[in-house]
Design an enzyme around this catalytic site. Structure first.
Site, mmCIF file in Angstrom:
data_model
loop_
_atom_site.group_PDB
_atom_site.id
_atom_site.type_symbol
_atom_site.label_atom_id
_atom_site.label_comp_id
_atom_site.label_asym_id
_atom_site.label_seq_id
_atom_site.Cartn_x
_atom_site.Cartn_y
_atom_site.Cartn_z
ATOM 1 C CE LYS A 74 -13.692 -69.136 -39.814
ATOM 2 N NZ LYS A 74 -12.623 -70.128 -39.655
ATOM 3 C CB SER A 149 -10.250 -70.029 -42.816
ATOM 4 O OG SER A 149 -10.707 -70.683 -41.625
ATOM 5 C CB SER A 173 -8.618 -71.482 -39.299
ATOM 6 O OG SER A 173 -8.386 -71.868 -40.615
HETATM 7 N N1 GLN Z 1 -5.433 -73.402 -43.664
HETATM 8 C C1 GLN Z 1 -6.026 -74.694 -43.403
HETATM 9 C C2 GLN Z 1 -6.900 -75.113 -44.564
HETATM 10 O O1 GLN Z 1 -7.053 -74.351 -45.464
HETATM 11 C C3 GLN Z 1 -6.747 -74.673 -42.117
HETATM 12 C C4 GLN Z 1 -8.157 -74.258 -42.207
HETATM 13 C C5 GLN Z 1 -8.845 -74.219 -40.893
HETATM 14 O O2 GLN Z 1 -8.253 -74.432 -39.835
HETATM 15 N N2 GLN Z 1 -10.135 -74.000 -40.964
HETATM 16 O O3 GLN Z 1 -7.426 -76.190 -44.575
#
Ligand code: GLN
Length: 473
Positions: A74, A149, A173
């Site tokens: 990532k 994400s 995410s």
């Molecule tokens: N969807 C969550 C957010 O937007 C989780 C993001 C993540 O785990 N990096 O904060």
């Protein structure tokens, strides 16, 4: 289709397959599937060079633990001499001078980095629609989001473009995109994998996680990258996991915690139906099902979004156009800080910084931030008492399967609800893993997750392998 690493490795060892050919074929496949937009940067030349070294190591009978495993990372995880953008204009040209600890360990073990994956900007999002480099498409149906994400990392594994990928989890995410793309996604206990080199979003929640389409390879990677790190003061003082040795265990008489109908209210009918049928199968195997009183579930999302945004507003203050990041053209009288941040950050990141600054401001600190901290403690305590009674919690990972592009953008709250089942594990710091469970009417996958007590990661991966075989049989 790319074979699992553990199978391919035997063929590398006997000379039936070559690492160099594997990498060349994969690069072609990545090119064929470039419309998925899973990668921000490909490291083709580096991968080809690494493949030659790996092949030599196999030829001389001295392969390292993960020799020739193909890895995608990532783009918020630092890679030495390889651009690391966080999918933001702010870091479009940023090239780290060091590897994240997890990356260094994998490279030392012989893994080959094939590229850096696309993601929501600074890991903020649940659909991969917030990247400066464009949307990632779900490889199983391109009209649908891959989740976020870490959407690029999930899509790369699901499409067979690498063996394993690293993602990051702040509120789901890894597990959420794993659920939407039909693969395994593991979020460790807080502190189990070093955060050194992971660009901070919300430091008390962030963890690096692993995507894979089988648990044998996932556990091999886990056993390499876990363990204390002197560069991360929040890493737990424990050695590496030995999850590979637990993977084939057959478990008897497990105490499995399941959630009440009230918690399932957020789910689509097909997820609820599959959840009940999974539980029935577990019961038929003689395991004990225990309904767990999950308190404060209505507070999971608000608490997460207060704490995550507060920490993000502070962590992202370093991107000021002076020390890090993009510097806009300046005219006389321009405020460098304002111009850098207005132009360098996308809309969702700005929204988070504003929310976070607001909940930390002197007039609202007590009402929001302090309150959220108190509720977080209650959530953690409720998990602690739950794990006195059960070996694991079994519950859906996502309310449904993947949704279509654009369907949740106009209402951020609707988007934030995609994290309903995932954020609590990050708040409590407990380990959790997505296992593919079923398909909706259109054939799109969704997953269930197992959560265990703090630092029971090894056991959890063993449970996951056992349960995944059972519910998919
Ligand atoms: N969807 C969550 C957010 O937007 C989780 C993001 C993540 O785990 N990096 O904060």
């Amino acid at each position: 289709m790319l074979k699992p690493y553990f199978e391919l490795r035997q063929q590398f060892e006997t000379g039936k397959e070559s690492v160099v050919d594997t990498i060349n074929e994969l690069l072609k496949e990545i090119d064929n599937k470039k419309d998925l937009n899973a990668f921000i940067t490909l490291t083709s030349e580096l991968a080809k060079k690494q493949a030659v070294i790996s092949q030599e190591n196999f030829d001389s009978g001295k392969p390292r633990t993960l020799e020739g495993m193909v890895l995608a990372i990532k783009d918020n995880i630092s890679t030495k001499d390889i651009r690391t953008t966080c999918a933001s204009k702010m870091l479009e040209n940023y090239i780290p001078i060091y590897n994240a600890t997890s990356v260094q360990k994998l490279v030392d073990a012989g893994a080959i980095i094939i590229g850096k994956t696309n993601m929501d900007e600074f890991a903020m999002g649940s659909s991969n629609e917030n990247s400066y480099f464009g949307n990632v498409l779900n490889p199983l149906n391109k009209e649908y989001v891959p989740g976020g994400s870490s959407g690029g990392s999930a899509a790369a594994v699901s499409a067979g473009l690498c063996h394993v990928s690293l993602g990051s989890e702040t509120g789901g995410s890894v597990r959420q995109p794993a659920s939407f793309t039909g693969i395994f996604g593991y979020k460790p206990s807080y502190g189990r994998i070093s955060r050194f080199g992971l660009v901070a979003f919300a430091s008390s929640l962030d963890q690096i996680g692993i995507f894979c389409n089988n648990l044998v390879d996932l556990s091999s990677v886990c056993d390499i990258i876990t363990g204390v790190d002197e560069n991360d003061s929040t890493s737990a003082n424990l050695g590496p996991t030995r999850s590979s040795s637990k993977i084939e265990n057959i478990y008897k008489n497990l105490r499995i915690g399941y959630v009440s109908d009230e918690v399932l209210n957020n789910c689509t009918d097909y997820v609820t139906k599959k959840y009940r049928s999974d539980l029935n199968k577990l019961k038929e195997e003689g395991h004990e099902l225990i309904e767990i009183p999950i308190h404060y579930s209505e507070a999971w999302i608000p608490t997460y979004y207060i704490i995550a945004t507060a920490e993000a507003s502070s962590n992202l203050a370093r991107f000021d156009g002076v020390r890090f990041g993009f510097r806009p053209e300046l005219n006389e009288g321009d405020n460098i800080y304002v111009k850098t941040r207005s132009n360098g950050f996308g809309m969702e990141v700005k929204r988070r910084i504003m929310l976070g600054t607001y909940v930390l401001s002197s007039g609202f600190y007590d009402a929001y931030y302090r309150k959220a901290q108190q509720v977080r403690r209650k959530i953690t305590d409720s998990y602690k008492s739950t794990f006195d009674k059960v070996d694991m919690v079994y519950m859906p990972t996502t309310p449904g399967s993947a949704f279509k592009f654009g369907s949740r953008n106009e209402n951020p709250i609707k988007m934030y609800k995609a994290d309903f089942y995932t954020a609590s594990a990050n708040l409590a710091g407990v380990p959790a893993i997505n296992i593919p469970s079923g398909l909706d009417d259109e054939g799109m996958p969704f997953g269930m997750q197992i959560q265990c007590n703090n630092f029971e990661d090894e056991k959890m991966i063993g449970y996951a392998n056992y349960i995944s075989k059972l519910i998919n049989s």
